[in-house]
Design an enzyme around this catalytic site. Structure first.
Site, mmCIF file in Angstrom:
data_model
loop_
_atom_site.group_PDB
_atom_site.id
_atom_site.type_symbol
_atom_site.label_atom_id
_atom_site.label_comp_id
_atom_site.label_asym_id
_atom_site.label_seq_id
_atom_site.Cartn_x
_atom_site.Cartn_y
_atom_site.Cartn_z
ATOM 1 C CG ASN A 10 0.927 7.487 -50.545
ATOM 2 O OD1 ASN A 10 1.539 8.389 -51.140
ATOM 3 N ND2 ASN A 10 1.359 6.246 -50.508
ATOM 4 N NE ARG A 93 5.285 7.128 -49.057
ATOM 5 C CZ ARG A 93 5.609 6.655 -50.252
ATOM 6 N NH1 ARG A 93 4.715 6.635 -51.218
ATOM 7 N NH2 ARG A 93 6.809 6.195 -50.469
ATOM 8 C CG HIS A 182 10.723 1.817 -49.235
ATOM 9 N ND1 HIS A 182 11.581 1.083 -50.014
ATOM 10 C CD2 HIS A 182 9.701 2.175 -50.039
ATOM 11 C CE1 HIS A 182 11.108 1.004 -51.245
ATOM 12 N NE2 HIS A 182 9.961 1.661 -51.284
ATOM 13 N NE ARG A 243 12.790 4.385 -58.293
ATOM 14 C CZ ARG A 243 11.958 4.178 -57.269
ATOM 15 N NH1 ARG A 243 12.210 3.240 -56.369
ATOM 16 N NH2 ARG A 243 10.878 4.912 -57.130
ATOM 17 C CD GLU A 386 5.138 1.761 -47.089
ATOM 18 O OE1 GLU A 386 4.651 0.995 -47.952
ATOM 19 O OE2 GLU A 386 5.986 2.615 -47.338
#
Ligand code: AMP
Length: 402
Positions: A10, A93, A182, A243, A386
C-alpha cells in the site's frame, strides 16, 4: 514448490505499508511500514510475525525504490525474501480504478496507462500507487503484479445512485460521478457480516459504516453495493477526521468570492483542516471522548455533528435498501469507540435498531453482535482487514496457476 505467498503493498506519497501473507491459511508472516520516504528522518519498522521480532531502520531512504529494497532485505533476514519461489504475486492497493476496473487486474502496460489516466480524479493517491507498482515491477519483473481497486466494489451502484444531478454529457466528458472508496473494506466487512449472521452474502442487506480517520458508509444488497457515501473523491459523505464530508457546494464559491481564498487553499481546508479536527482541534476519537468527559463543549459539539451525520446516513441507506439485516461498524473508530456505536443508533428503535450496553462495552478483535438477542436488525462490530482482502483477491486471480 507451490506458490502460496502474497506480498501486499500500500504505497502512499511518502510511505509504503506492506504485509506478507501465506494464503494456505491467510497467516501473516511479516508486516511493516516505511515512513517519511525522501524526507530528513525516514523510518522502516518491520515485524516478523512468526518470531515476534520487531526491527527499526533509520538510515537514508531516498525514494520508493530504496524503500522496497530495504523491505526486501528485511524479509530476506527473516528467510521470507522476495526472491523466494513461494511468492505467487504482489498485490497493490490502488485507490481509483474509475469505471474501467471492476475487478482485481494483473498489471501490464495498458493497465498502467489507464491508472495514469485516472490521476486527475485521484491526484493525491494514484501517482503514489503507480510508483509502488512500477518499483515492484522493476524488482520482480517476472512476478504477476495485481492491482486491487478501492473503487471496484462500488461499480455495481445503479446510475441513479452514481450520477450527480448535472448535465450527463458534461459529467461524462470529465468523468464526474460518484465512485466511492474503501471498497476492499466494504467488500470484506459485508461478507464477514453475512458469515456472522450464519447466512450467505446474497441473502442479506447490510449497512456498512467504515469509521476510521477517513470514513464512509455503504448500502449492500445481496453482496452488491447499491450506494456509498464517498463520491468523485473521498471528500463527500460522513464527517471524518480532517475532511468535512457533505456540504453545500456554494460554501466553496463563498469562501473564494467573499473569503478571498484560492482553490488550493479551499481544497486543503476541506480535506485536511475540517471534519472533527476543524471543529474542535482533535481528530482522534479517544481524545475527543476524553475532552467530553472533562466537560469540553467544543469537543461535545464536534461529536454531536459527527453522530448527526452518521445517523442521517443510516436512515438514508435504510430507505435505499428497504429491508436491513445488519448495521455493521468497522475501522479504528467503529471497532473501538462504543460511545459512537451507542449514539449512532440511539433513538432508532422504531427501525428495529438498538445496542445492548454490556455487549457493546466488550473489547475484542473478533466479529461480534452488539445488539440485544431479540433485535429485529443486528448491530455488529466486524474488524476490517483490507490487506487480507487484497491478498485474497490477488491470490484468487493468480494463485491457481501456482
Ligand atoms: P483508522 O483510519 O481505521 O486507522 O482509524 C484511526 C482512528 O481510529 C483514530 O484517528 C481514532 O480516532 C480512532 N481510534 C483508534 N483507537 C481508538 C479507540 N480505542 N477508541 C476510540 N477511537 C479510536
Amino acid at each position: 514448490m507451490s506458490r502460496t505467498r502474497v506480498l501486499v503493498l500500500n504505497s502512499g506519497s511518502s510511505s509504503l505499508k506492506y504485509q506478507l501473507l501465506d494464503m494456505r491459511d491467510s497467516r501473516r508472516l511479516a508486516v511493516g511500514l516505511v515512513e517519511r520516504i525522501g524526507e530528513q528522518t525516514p523510518r522502516l519498522k518491520h515485524t516478523c510475525v512468526t518470531s515476534g521480532d520487531t526491527r527499526e531502520q533509520n538510515g537514508p531512504i531516498a525514494d520508493h525504490d530504496a524503500a522496497l529494497k530495504a523491505v526486501a532485505e528485511e524479509l530476506a533476514r527473516d528467510g521470507v525474501g522476495l526472491d523466494s519461489p513461494k511468492l505467487a504475486a504482489i498485490g497493490h492497493r490502488v485507490v481509483h480504478g474509475g469505471l474501467f476496473f471492476t475487478e482485481p487486474t494483473v498489471v501490464d502496460d495498458d493497465v498502467l496507462t489507464e491508472i495514469e489516466r485516472l490521476v486527475p480524479v485521484a491526484p493525491l493517491h494514484n501517482p503514489a500507487n503507480l510508483t509502488g507498482i512500477r518499483t515492484a515491477m522493476a524488482l520482480r519483473p517476472d512476478l504477476p503484479q495485481v492491482a486491487v481497486f478501492d473503487t471496484a466494489f462500488h461499480t455495481t451502484m445503479p446510475e441513479s445512485a452514481a450520477r450527480y444531478a448535472i448535465d450527463p454529457k458534461l459529467a461524462d466528458r470529465f468523468r464526474i460521478r460518484r465512485y466511492g472508496f474503501h471498497g476492499t473494506s466494504h467488500a470484506y466487512v459485508s461478507r464477514e457480516t453475512a458469515k456472522l449472521l450464519g447466512r450467505t452474502p446474497e441473502d442479506v442487506n447490510v449497512i456498512v459504516l467504515h469509521l476510521g480517520n477517513g470514513a464512509s458508509a455503504s448500502a449492500v444488497r445481496g453482496g452488491k453495493c447499491v450506494d456509498t457515501s464517498m463520491g468523485l473523491t473521498p471528500l463527500e459523505g460522513l464527517v471524518m477526521g480532517t475532511r468535512s464530508g457533505d456540504l453545500d457546494p456554494a460554501v466553496i464559491f463563498h469562501l473564494q468570492r467573499v473569503g478571498g481564498m484560492s482553490m488550493d487553499e479551499i481544497d486543503t481546508l476541506l480535506n485536511k483542516g475540517s471534519g472533527l479536527f476543524g471543529l474542535c482541534g482533535d481528530n482522534d476519537m479517544r481524545e475527543i471522548r476524553r475532552r467530553i468527559d472533562e466537560g469540553d463543549a467544543q469537543a461535545e459539539l464536534a461529536f454531536d455533528i459527527y453522530i448527526h451525520r452518521l445517523k442521517k446516513y443510516i436512515g438514508a441507506y435504510y430507505a435505499v435498501l428497504g429491508w436491513v439485516d445488519a448495521v455493521v461498524f468497522t475501522a479504528g473508530v467503529g471497532e473501538n469507540a462504543s460511545a459512537v456505536r451507542e449514539a449512532a443508533v440511539a433513538g432508532l428503535e422504531g427501525l428495529g435498531l438498538a445496542v445492548d450496553g454490556e455487549l457493546n462495552a466488550v473489547r475484542c478483535d473478533r466479529p461480534r453482535l452488539v445488539s440485544p438477542a431479540d433485535a429485529r436488525v443486528a448491530v455488529a462490530v466486524v474488524p476490517t482487514d483490507e490487506e487480507l482482502e487484497i491478498a485474497t483477491q490477488t491470490y484468487a486471480l493468480v494463485g491457481k496457476n501456482g
